[in-house]
Design a protein around this motif. Structure first.
Motif, short mmCIF file in Angstrom:
data_model
loop_
_atom_site.label_atom_id
_atom_site.label_comp_id
_atom_site.label_asym_id
_atom_site.label_seq_id
_atom_site.Cartn_x
_atom_site.Cartn_y
_atom_site.Cartn_z
N THR A 235 -44.94 -5.96 0.95
CA THR A 235 -43.59 -6.50 1.12
C THR A 235 -42.55 -5.40 0.97
N ASP A 236 -41.36 -5.64 1.55
CA ASP A 236 -40.30 -4.64 1.49
C ASP A 236 -39.71 -4.55 0.08
N GLU A 237 -38.86 -3.53 -0.13
CA GLU A 237 -38.37 -3.21 -1.47
C GLU A 237 -37.48 -4.29 -2.07
N VAL B 4 -50.71 -20.99 -6.47
CA VAL B 4 -50.07 -20.38 -5.32
C VAL B 4 -48.99 -19.42 -5.81
N ARG B 5 -49.08 -18.19 -5.36
CA ARG B 5 -48.12 -17.16 -5.79
C ARG B 5 -47.37 -16.60 -4.59
N VAL B 6 -46.27 -15.94 -4.89
CA VAL B 6 -45.53 -15.23 -3.86
C VAL B 6 -45.56 -13.76 -4.20
N LEU B 7 -45.80 -12.92 -3.21
CA LEU B 7 -45.90 -11.48 -3.45
C LEU B 7 -44.52 -10.94 -3.81
N PRO B 8 -44.37 -10.27 -4.96
CA PRO B 8 -43.05 -9.76 -5.36
C PRO B 8 -42.56 -8.67 -4.39
N PRO B 9 -41.28 -8.34 -4.45
CA PRO B 9 -40.77 -7.23 -3.63
C PRO B 9 -41.48 -5.92 -3.98
N ALA B 10 -41.52 -5.02 -3.02
CA ALA B 10 -42.06 -3.67 -3.22
C ALA B 10 -43.47 -3.69 -3.79
N THR B 11 -44.27 -4.62 -3.34
CA THR B 11 -45.61 -4.79 -3.90
C THR B 11 -46.66 -4.68 -2.80
N THR B 12 -47.75 -4.02 -3.13
CA THR B 12 -48.91 -3.94 -2.24
C THR B 12 -50.08 -4.64 -2.91
N LEU B 13 -50.70 -5.55 -2.19
CA LEU B 13 -51.88 -6.28 -2.65
C LEU B 13 -53.07 -5.82 -1.81
N THR B 14 -54.17 -5.50 -2.46
CA THR B 14 -55.40 -5.16 -1.74
C THR B 14 -56.54 -6.03 -2.25
N VAL B 15 -57.42 -6.40 -1.32
CA VAL B 15 -58.60 -7.19 -1.65
C VAL B 15 -59.83 -6.54 -1.00
N THR B 16 -60.85 -6.31 -1.82
CA THR B 16 -62.16 -5.90 -1.32
C THR B 16 -63.21 -6.74 -2.04
N PRO C 157 -39.36 2.18 -7.66
CA PRO C 157 -38.11 2.11 -6.89
C PRO C 157 -37.62 3.49 -6.50
N ARG C 158 -36.93 3.57 -5.39
CA ARG C 158 -36.33 4.82 -4.97
C ARG C 158 -35.18 5.16 -5.92
N PRO C 159 -34.99 6.42 -6.23
CA PRO C 159 -33.93 6.78 -7.20
C PRO C 159 -32.55 6.40 -6.69
N ALA C 160 -31.69 6.03 -7.63
CA ALA C 160 -30.31 5.70 -7.27
C ALA C 160 -29.59 6.93 -6.74
N ALA C 161 -28.63 6.70 -5.85
CA ALA C 161 -27.86 7.80 -5.30
C ALA C 161 -26.89 8.33 -6.36
N ASP C 162 -26.44 9.56 -6.19
CA ASP C 162 -25.50 10.18 -7.13
C ASP C 162 -24.21 9.36 -7.21
#
Length: 611
Positions: A135-137, A197-209, A221-226
């Motif tokens: 999911t996106d950030e 039933v869950r919802v994938l949080p933002p900025a999250t990667t789920l993998t299943v094997t 998270p990406r660093p805040a701008a100056d």
């Protein structure tokens, strides 16, 4: 833009898989496609926005990488050039077409290179079969999933009603859900109102094997701008960033429009979009009759100054009962904000006018400190209790009234566990000295995706419209995160830097007007004699409430009496919230039912989606 769905190692027939697709057809009416392999399947319903003649999903790279994608990638042209230089070839210019090659080059870190809103599913068969979801950030594109650790089966979908059509997924209500919902207006975090039933949080990667099972990774998270030197410099930079993002977001291969509520945020987006898209159409919604918080005249002023072709959508309150069932269905779980009904009607009007994309002003309040509850919390002197009042302001129903409405058995259950309100209070209470940073982190990281973005996504896609959110773009988020508290809130004012960014672009009346909520005036509408009141009385009748045993019918009757004698937003919102919850129970969790979604899915396919 699409709806996606699939499974890993689940026993799902072709018919059942097509049922899942049918339940999301509204969000992707242009094509329904799937890929099925040994132990996995991926599917997509397409809403054709970028390269409508191309972009056939699932996207593939050879026989080993298959991808489905929901969202919009604004940097796909740059990515395509980079990947072509690495030897990859593309048959079309659709944004999602770059994903298999990008994943092949960078593996699970491929999301670091994406600029946009997305929910993505990848099946990788190069080694051990792997399903990856990402999911996106910010959480603009939700993805729901059900994982059975015992069997190793995972099912996922962009919307809850579709997920419930998988035979593995049981439609059992989550017992604490009512209290969580009334405490925070919708479940927060990865919770839903359904058990398991869950919802994938933002900025999250789920993998299943098969060997490792399910793993969740939250990306840093990406660093805040100056931070800028002065408020004026900050306002100038915010305007530059928004202008750049709006210029990118008005580009599409289909007609683009803008939502103009008449408030600061959407008006600023409208003004910037009109400079980049001549002939832009704007849309505003209002209600037939005379009601509080009517913003149509502000929206007209913004449209006139910006030069848009303006559409005034007018909704008849007598139609609310007929619309509300569809709203609850598309959301899949209760959301206590009455604006859900207006949002659904507004995006329907956008679609009916011939538009498939609409820019909105969502998320500005969270990023720039626009809510009164934030200002009030910051005004509490150092060492004082600012958390309790802030948490109470999040509730659909105040704590004392909630406990009065519960049945004795449910109240005992609620008091035996840590409530959602207590969890939020605990998290904020340990946040440290930077109060605004803690509030912004909570508002953007927890409340925004759960309460706000899922609502916008589901109700726009219910009308086959893609909502684009300039304030959620990474450059704007990073810059807003780094702003000093005083640049956002101070001297009794909120969103100070955003007002500075809008100077010279918007009418003085919009810049000087007091802040008011963009919501349905439910306090004035839910009164005896109205269609909405009669509908609520019927749905919240004692015989209905006794079926589930969570509410005290006499206390609910007392709430109706209070609203009839002294109409107020407090009692009206409480009744509205209970009404929405009862509608949700009726559609998804009937008392004495089988506990599966089979009946709901069958009814939907046979009726609602047959048209």
């Amino acid at each position: 833009m699409c709806r996606i769905f699939g499974h890993f190692d689940a026993q799902v027939s072709r018919h059942e898989f097509r049922t899942v697709a049918a339940l999301q057809r509204h969000g992707g009416p242009d094509a329904q496609t799937c890929a099925v392999g040994e132990g996995w399947a991926l599917g997509a319903n397409r809403l054709a926005i970028t390269d409508p003649s191309g972009g056939t999903q699932p996207y593939r790279l050879g026989e080993h990488i298959t991808v489905v994608f929901n969202g919009e990638l604004y940097n796909h042209a740059e990515l395509r050039k980079r990947l072509e230089a690495l030897g990859h070839h593309f048959d079309d210019s659709c944004d999602g077409s770059v994903l298999p090659a990008l994943y092949a080059e960078y593996g699970p870190d491929f999301t670091r290179h994406l600029d946009g809103m997305y929910a993505i599913a990848v099946v990788d068969l190069r080694a051990e079969p792997t399903l990856l979801l990402a999911t996106d950030e910010v959480g603009m594109k939700p993805l729901y999933h059900h994982w059975d650790e015992r069997t190793g089966e995972l099912c996922f979908s962009s919307e809850l009603p579709a997920l419930l059509a998988f035979p593995q997924v049981r439609a059992h209500r989550w017992e604490p859900g009512l209290d969580d919902y009334l405490s925070t207006k919708t479940p927060f975090g990865d919770r839903t109102m359904f058990e398991g039933v869950r919802v994938l949080p933002p900025a999250t990667t789920l993998t299943v094997t098969r060997s490792r099972g399910l793993r969740l990774t939250r990306r840093a998270p990406r660093p805040a701008a100056d931070a800028p030197v002065t408020p004026a410099a900050a306002a100038h930079r915010v305007r530059e960033l928004l202008d750049t993002e709006v210029r990118r977001l008005v580009r599409a291969d289909v007609p683009v429009s803008v939502i103009t509520s008449g408030g600061l945020d959407s008006s600023l987006v409208t003004a910037l979009a009109a400079r980049s898209a001549p002939g832009l159409h704007s849309f505003n919604i209002a209600y037939r009759g005379e009601w509080p918080h009517d913003e149509r005249h502000f929206a007209r002023e913004v449209a006139r100054r910006s030069g848009t072709e303006h559409h005034q959508v007018e909704l008849d309150p007598a139609d609310f009962p007929a619309l509300l069932g569809d709203v609850v269905w598309h959301l899949g779980q209760p959301n206590a904000d009455p604006i859900t009904l207006s949002t659904y009607a507004l995006f329907t009007a956008v679609r009916d006018a011939g538009f498939r994309v609409a820019l909105t002003g969502d998320a500005a309040d969270e990023l720039f400190g626009g809510y009164d509850r934030i200002r009030t919390a910051l005004d509490v002197p150092a060492g004082g209790d600012w958390v309790t009042g802030y948490v109470e302001a999040l509730a659909a129903v105040p704590r004392v009234l909630r406990e009065r409405l519960y049945s004795p058995a449910y109240l005992e259950f609620v008091r035996s566990r840590r409530s959602a309100a207590a969890r939020v209070a605990e998290a904020l209470g340990s946040a440290g000295e930077n109060r605004l940073a803690a509030l912004t982190d909570f508002e953007t990281g927890t409340r925004l995706p759960a309460y706000h973005l899922r609502r916008v996504d589901h109700l726009s896609m219910a009308a086959s419209v893609e909502a684009r959110l300039p304030f959620c773009q990474p450059s704007v988020v990073r810059y807003a995160t780094g702003l000093p508290a005083g640049f956002k809130v101070g001297d009794g004012r909120v969103k100070r830097v955003l007002y500075g960014a809008a100077e010279g672009l918007l009418p003085a009346s919009v810049l000087a007007r007091p802040k008011q909520p963009f919501t349905l005036p439910v306090g004035a509408m839910l009164v005896p004699g109205s269609a909405l009141h009669a509908f609520a009385r019927d749905l919240l009748a004692p015989v209905r409430l006794r079926r589930h045993g969570m509410l005290d019918p006499a206390a609910v009757d007392g709430l109706f009496a209070e609203q009839a004698a002294r109409p107020s937003d407090r009692s009206a919102l409480a009744l509205w919230s209970l009404l929405v919850h009862e509608l949700w129970l009726e559609q998804f969790a009937p008392a004495g039912g089988s506990g599966t979604a089979e009946g709901a899915a069958t009814a939907a396919v046979g009726g609602r989606l047959a048209a």
